[in-house]
Design a protein around this motif. Structure first.
Motif, PDB file in Angstrom:
ATOM      1  N   TYR A  10       0.845  -1.213   0.000  1.00  0.00           N
ATOM      2  CA  TYR A  10       0.000   0.000   0.000  1.00  0.00           C
ATOM      3  C   TYR A  10       0.869   1.247   0.000  1.00  0.00           C
ATOM      4  N   MET A  28      -1.995  -5.699  17.025  1.00  0.00           N
ATOM      5  CA  MET A  28      -3.184  -5.760  16.171  1.00  0.00           C
ATOM      6  C   MET A  28      -4.487  -5.989  16.934  1.00  0.00           C
ATOM      7  N   ILE A  29      -4.397  -6.025  18.261  1.00  0.00           N
ATOM      8  CA  ILE A  29      -5.637  -6.022  19.047  1.00  0.00           C
ATOM      9  C   ILE A  29      -6.050  -4.578  19.302  1.00  0.00           C
ATOM     10  N   TRP A  71      -9.023  -2.552  13.095  1.00  0.00           N
ATOM     11  CA  TRP A  71      -9.160  -2.811  11.658  1.00  0.00           C
ATOM     12  C   TRP A  71     -10.511  -3.441  11.386  1.00  0.00           C
ATOM     13  N   THR A 120     -13.387  -5.889  10.167  1.00  0.00           N
ATOM     14  CA  THR A 120     -13.519  -7.338  10.069  1.00  0.00           C
ATOM     15  C   THR A 120     -14.563  -7.708   9.016  1.00  0.00           C
ATOM     16  N   PHE A 121     -14.593  -8.998   8.680  1.00  0.00           N
ATOM     17  CA  PHE A 121     -15.547  -9.507   7.695  1.00  0.00           C
ATOM     18  C   PHE A 121     -16.996  -9.211   8.096  1.00  0.00           C
ATOM     19  N   SER A 122     -17.266  -9.184   9.403  1.00  0.00           N
ATOM     20  CA  SER A 122     -18.669  -9.017   9.805  1.00  0.00           C
ATOM     21  C   SER A 122     -19.127  -7.562   9.749  1.00  0.00           C
ATOM     22  N   LEU A 157     -18.832  -5.424   6.865  1.00  0.00           N
ATOM     23  CA  LEU A 157     -18.637  -4.938   5.497  1.00  0.00           C
ATOM     24  C   LEU A 157     -19.839  -4.133   5.033  1.00  0.00           C
ATOM     25  N   ALA A 183      -4.283 -12.290  16.989  1.00  0.00           N
ATOM     26  CA  ALA A 183      -5.245 -11.238  16.657  1.00  0.00           C
ATOM     27  C   ALA A 183      -5.699 -11.272  15.206  1.00  0.00           C
ATOM     28  N   CYS A 184      -4.920 -11.870  14.293  1.00  0.00           N
ATOM     29  CA  CYS A 184      -5.197 -11.606  12.873  1.00  0.00           C
ATOM     30  C   CYS A 184      -5.624 -12.831  12.064  1.00  0.00           C
ATOM     31  N   ILE A 227      -7.280 -17.542   5.730  1.00  0.00           N
ATOM     32  CA  ILE A 227      -8.695 -17.374   5.375  1.00  0.00           C
ATOM     33  C   ILE A 227      -9.250 -18.691   4.825  1.00  0.00           C
ATOM     34  N   LEU A 249     -15.331 -15.809   9.412  1.00  0.00           N
ATOM     35  CA  LEU A 249     -14.057 -15.214   8.986  1.00  0.00           C
ATOM     36  C   LEU A 249     -13.746 -13.913   9.730  1.00  0.00           C
ATOM     37  N   SER A 250     -14.568 -13.595  10.729  1.00  0.00           N
ATOM     38  CA  SER A 250     -14.412 -12.271  11.348  1.00  0.00           C
ATOM     39  C   SER A 250     -13.103 -12.151  12.132  1.00  0.00           C
ATOM     40  N   GLY A 251     -12.401 -13.263  12.358  1.00  0.00           N
ATOM     41  CA  GLY A 251     -11.100 -13.171  13.022  1.00  0.00           C
ATOM     42  C   GLY A 251      -9.940 -13.124  12.050  1.00  0.00           C
ATOM     43  N   ASN A 252     -10.235 -13.059  10.767  1.00  0.00           N
ATOM     44  CA  ASN A 252      -9.168 -13.045   9.755  1.00  0.00           C
ATOM     45  C   ASN A 252      -8.970 -11.637   9.208  1.00  0.00           C
ATOM     46  N   PHE A 253      -7.758 -11.130   9.417  1.00  0.00           N
ATOM     47  CA  PHE A 253      -7.383  -9.795   8.938  1.00  0.00           C
ATOM     48  C   PHE A 253      -6.995  -9.871   7.458  1.00  0.00           C
ATOM     49  N   ARG A 303      -5.844  -6.812   4.639  1.00  0.00           N
ATOM     50  CA  ARG A 303      -5.674  -5.372   4.509  1.00  0.00           C
ATOM     51  C   ARG A 303      -5.958  -4.886   3.097  1.00  0.00           C
ATOM     52  N   ILE A 334      -8.402  -5.792   1.392  1.00  0.00           N
ATOM     53  CA  ILE A 334      -9.871  -5.911   1.266  1.00  0.00           C
ATOM     54  C   ILE A 334     -10.223  -6.889   0.143  1.00  0.00           C
ATOM     55  N   HIS A 363     -12.173  -9.208   1.103  1.00  0.00           N
ATOM     56  CA  HIS A 363     -13.338  -9.764   1.803  1.00  0.00           C
ATOM     57  C   HIS A 363     -14.519 -10.072   0.885  1.00  0.00           C
TER      58      HIS A 363
END
Lengths: 763, 168
Positions: free
Chosen positions: A248, A679-680, A684, A686-688, A690, B56-57, B120, B143-147, B149, B151, B153
């Motif tokens: 990025y 990262m806690i 960022w 999360t998937f839930s 979107l 965490a990721c 993932i 998948l909500s615990g998978n980071f 960056r 996107i 998703h």
């Protein structure tokens, strides 16, 4: 218009897809070498201090430790612009600054060795605020930067390198205005682009002066060039780029970690791998620049901007490698987004005792617009001007011009993006939802909705030079030589598609070389959105050159002129006479044909992204929810539809839209420690969570590219944050001046919580 | 190492049995070794990625007895007798063919840089073991615990749904 291409614009699997989904991709940390050592960095606990004494004897005695290097042991290699930042210095300038480098036979021993180094510091007063750093009695970070102001200008951009936006007559402009507003907005939350793969390098030194580096980077050829200068122009550098686990922008510049690994390899004669921990990634690798603008804006009733005058303060942290470049490009970008005849916008880059800022998607322009669009909005509000109409009207149109990063005036010759913008507004339902400034688009109980819009464009799509070779083989295959690493955009596959399209070969018959600087020609890398137009044009030119040479060689054998020939699937034939044909084998099995291509910089084109957002604000809790995003752009011609969609979806992450909602690096402004370097605590999406997202993509052909395409990937993140600030302000009816729009800030604006004295915390 | 009895643990990783000695010597499994470390450094299975090393990721997700676990937060010595599946073991062991999930990820370009993709995929695989016909909401929750960056998703959700639809 029907797509008549064989590959361009069609969904094709990525070349590296099978490796990615089977775990076969070899990222940097997956590489092991015989006798490899592991590097670690001892970092400063102080924000500003002099090293009085270092005792490394205990660490050196630990079994398995092969080198411990301090500032006294290393050559005077320097980075930064201008080059003032020593690779290891007697002075440390932020919490996390490198004090010593350790190489050991495994990571555990290297970690233990860190604890055995005894350092005595003389702690100096530190400064964490731009305004404070500019005061006459402020602590000075460098002898070279008086008053903590970094020397402006970028030698690489030429002698007139853009340092400010000054033109016309602002006083006259203000006289012509129907309304003049002024204010201050800040985008100072220094989000981290935070790729999943931490920065790192593997180095192998060979005496007397050669180093090979395995890098995980966005632009591996440029690493070679950057390091050549850092290492005093005395070291021959070879870089081998592999897959990059996200960048990025940030991993365009990894000179420090690469140099650490090099110094340790030089000291031990063995390959050294040094990979940052996630904490180091968050606290000791680059993040976004902090931006604060105080300006006056003059505007006419019809939305014409008559004058912009003010200061743009940029906090670069403890040093700058690229901030001047970001300011130069940002100053160019602002003229693309805001047509105005009279400017007096003066940037000032300031050093403070925190971790350094560097490149992130948006490259100066996002940081500038996050503060300027709200300032313009204050005037739009007074004149009741619809921001969508305003941004559409003022975005660059064919025949307009701008001073670009080199300080030279360019006349824009690209498309009018108004249609794409209107397409986006229609999809979003802007016309129905816009109720006026500081008015919610809907209210339901304690929940208030608001909408906002932002825009961004960058004339970097044709920036810098690229070179490529295409080699044809008698077995009907071709190989592209291009020093491009894959950092997620899919461009390595897209360049293969371009070659396959020019040569009409099956995709499987075209390969691309590893991004090794030893075998490939010059490549600036896929920075900004330059991949499709700039790199693509070099690749296409190389393929066309190879094809021309092939036809010249075989024309006599077919008793035809080269211009009468065509090729497909490794067979050459006479146009209109497909029976008069021969296989590429006819070139002879002991021959290859190599075509060369080069792209020369061209700043007369820009891309464009307009982002519409709708938010819901819970006025009880202050929570802001992103309900909908619509991106609108015109790319000339889609190269890969799924890849493009991915790039545009990327608007949320990597310090993009979410940097307006909840992302921030929290700096303790009394001690200089970053409080959420994990990262806690670093938030960022999360998937839930979107939001629905939609992309409106127009394809107005660009004549000067064989496939009529321009790149757009970089800028997806950039228009969103300002749009979010606008949307939340509209929802609650009060202007917010800072990012991100945390519940605390929203409730404070609503008068529901008292302003807290957070002297020790973030502003 | 004092206090630690020399013993062996048995892991079945991607169908292969590994007998690993616990101890402090090189090549042995230390009690402090995480499963991620053992997989990557001892067994050379580098397809499993470590990103935050902090639980965490989700990057390091593997399957333990068909359930998703974070291998950076799991000690190898706790895995005695367990069946571990990593990204390298997702292919059909007999045919070597890709798992329908892997194929769906390719077809939907459900990745960008690809660093978080193994984690993932393993989280998604665990979901499909437990719930072969998930809703979109189930997929997002799983998948909500998978980071990620970049996107990826949206394309990931589509790929997982399409892989599960093949079962439907």
């Amino acid at each position: 218009m029907a797509n008549t291409y064989r590959y361009i614009g069609k969904a094709t699997p990525r070349k590296d897809a099978a490796d990615i989904v089977t775990g076969g991709s070899r990222f940097l940390n997956d590489i092991k070498m015989p006798n490899m050592l592991y590097g670690k960095v001892l970092r400063s606990p102080h924000a500003h201090a002099l090293i009085k004494r270092i005792d490394k004897s205990k660490a050196e005695k630990l079994e398995g430790v092969e080198a411990v290097l301090t500032w006294e042991d290393v050559p005077d290699w320097r980075g930064g612009t201008p080059r003032c930042t020593r690779i290891l210095d007697r002075k440390v300038r932020y919490v996390g600054d490198a004090v010593a480098l350790i190489a050991a036979t495994n990571e555990e021993i290297a970690r233990r060795a860190i604890g055995l180094i005894d350092v005595e510091y003389e702690v100096l007063p530190a400064v964490f605020e731009m305004e404070e750093a500019l005061k006459p009695d402020a602590p000075q970070l460098y002898d070279e930067f008086h008053g903590n102001v970094v020397t402006p200008g970028v030698p690489f951009f030429g002698p007139k390198s853009l340092q400010e936006v000054v033109m016309g007559d602002v006083e006259k402009g203000f006289q012509e205005a129907d309304v003049i507003t002024e204010g201050t907005f800040g985008y100072e939350n220094i989000p981290n682009p935070l790729p999943p793969e931490a920065p790192g390098a593997i180095a192998l030194w060979e005496e007397p002066n050669r180093v090979t580096l395995w890098v995980s980077n966005q632009a591996s050829y440029m690493d070679k060039i950057t390091l050549f200068h850092v290492m005093g122009r005395k070291v021959e550098v070879r870089t081998i780029g592999g897959p990059c686990g996200g960048s990025y922008g940030s991993k365009f510049m990894s000179w420090q970690v690469q140099t650490y690994a090099t110094l340790l390899s030089r000291a031990t004669g063995k390959p050294v791998k040094l990979i940052f921990t996630k904490e180091e990634h968050l606290a000791a690798f680059t993040m976004r620049i902090a931006s604060r603008m105080t300006a006056r804006v003059g505007m006419k009733r019809d939305g014409t901007v008559t004058a912009v005058s003010g200061t743009w303060l940029i906090d670069t942290g403890y040093y700058s490698m690229t901030t001047q470049s970001q300011v130069a490009v940002g100053c160019g970008e602002v003229q693309i987004a805001v047509r105005c005849a009279n400017w007096d916008l003066k940037p000032k880059i300031v050093c403070t005792n925190r971790n350094a800022s560097g490149i992130v998607r948006g490259f100066g322009g996002q940081e500038l617009k996050c503060t300027l669009i709200p300032l313009l909005s204050l005037a739009m509000e007074k004149l009741e001007i619809d921001p969508f109409q305003f941004l559409k009207k003022n975005f660059v149109k064919p025949g307009d011009g701008y001073f670009w990063r080199d300080g030279i005036w360019y006349t824009y010759r690209g498309v009018d993006f108004s249609k794409a913008m209107e397409g986006g507004a229609e999809r979003f339902g802007w016309g129905k939802k816009w109720k006026g400034w500081l008015k919610p688009s809907a209210v339901e109980g304690t929940k208030r909705r608001g909408i906002g819009v932002g825009v961004h464009g960058n004339a970097d799509i044709g920036e810098d030079a690229s070179e490529a070779y295409v080699r044809l083989h008698p077995d009907g295959t071709a190989m592209l030589f291009s020093c491009v690493t894959e950092h997620g955009t899919g461009q390595r596959t897209n360049f293969v598609k371009m070659v396959a399209e020019v040569l009409q070969l099956p995709l499987d018959n075209v390969s691309i070389t590893p991004a090794d600087s030893l075998i490939n020609p010059y490549e600036f890398g896929p920075a900004g959105s330059r991949g499709t137009y700039a790199i693509g044009s070099a690749v296409i030119a190389a393929a066309e050159d190879a094809k021309r040479k092939l036809f010249e060689l075989l024309a006599p054998k077919l008793q035809a002129e080269p211009s009468e020939l065509e090729t497909a699937d490794g067979v050459i034939f006479v146009k209109g006479h497909p029976e008069k044909k021969m296989s590429w084998k006819a070139m002879s099995v002991d021959r290859t044909i190599t075509g060369c291509g080069r792209f020369e910089p061209d700043y007369t084109l820009s891309n464009c992204m307009m982002t519409f957002v709708e938010v819901e604000v819970d006025t009880e809790t202050g929570k802001v929810t992103l309900c909908r995003v619509v991106n609108a752009t015109d790319v000339g011609q889609v190269i890969d539809p799924l890849g493009l969609e991915g790039q545009l979806n990327g608007c949320l992450g990597s310090g993009g839209i979410d940097s307006a909602l909840f992302e921030e690096t929290i700096l303790d402004r009394s001690s200089g420690h970053i409080l959420n370097a994990n990262m806690i605590d670093y938030k960022w999406r999360t998937f839930s969570e979107l939001p629905p997202i939609d992309h409106v993509v127009f394809e107005t052909p660009i004549p000067s590219h064989r496939f009529h395409a321009v790149g757009v990937g970089e800028i997806a993140t950039s228009p969103g944050p300002a749009a979010v600030l606008m949307a939340v302000s509209n929802a609650i009816g009060i202007w917010l001046h800072e990012y991100p729009v945390t519940p605390e800030r929203v409730l404070k604006a609503l008068g529901k919580v008292r302003p807290r004295d957070r002297k020790g915390g973030v502003a | 190492m004092k206090g630690i009895k020399s013993r062996k643990i048995r892991l079945v990783v991607n169908g292969h049995i590994h007998e690993l000695e616990v101890g402090g010597r090189p090549g042995q499994i230390k009690p402090s070794h995480t499963l991620a470390h053992t997989l990557r450094e001892t067994l050379g299975l580098t397809g499993t990625k470590v990103s935050c090393d902090h639980g965490a990721c989700g990057c390091c997700t593997v399957l333990m007895d068909n359930q998703a676990v974070l291998s950076c937060m799991t000690l190898t010595v706790e895995c005695d007798g367990k069946k571990i599946t990593t990204i390298e073991g997702l292919k059909d062991p007999k045919t070597e063919g890709l798992d329908p999930l892997q194929q769906a990820f390719i077809d939907h370009t459900a990745f960008q840089c690809g660093f978080c993709t193994p984690g993932i995929l393993m989280s998604a695989k665990a979901l499909l073991y437990e719930n072969p016909l998930p809703t979109e909401e189930d997929v997002k929750e799983a998948l909500s615990g998978n980071f990620c960056r970049c996107i990826s998703h949206y394309q990931v959700v589509r790929a997982v749904m399409s892989a599960s639809e093949e079962v439907r």
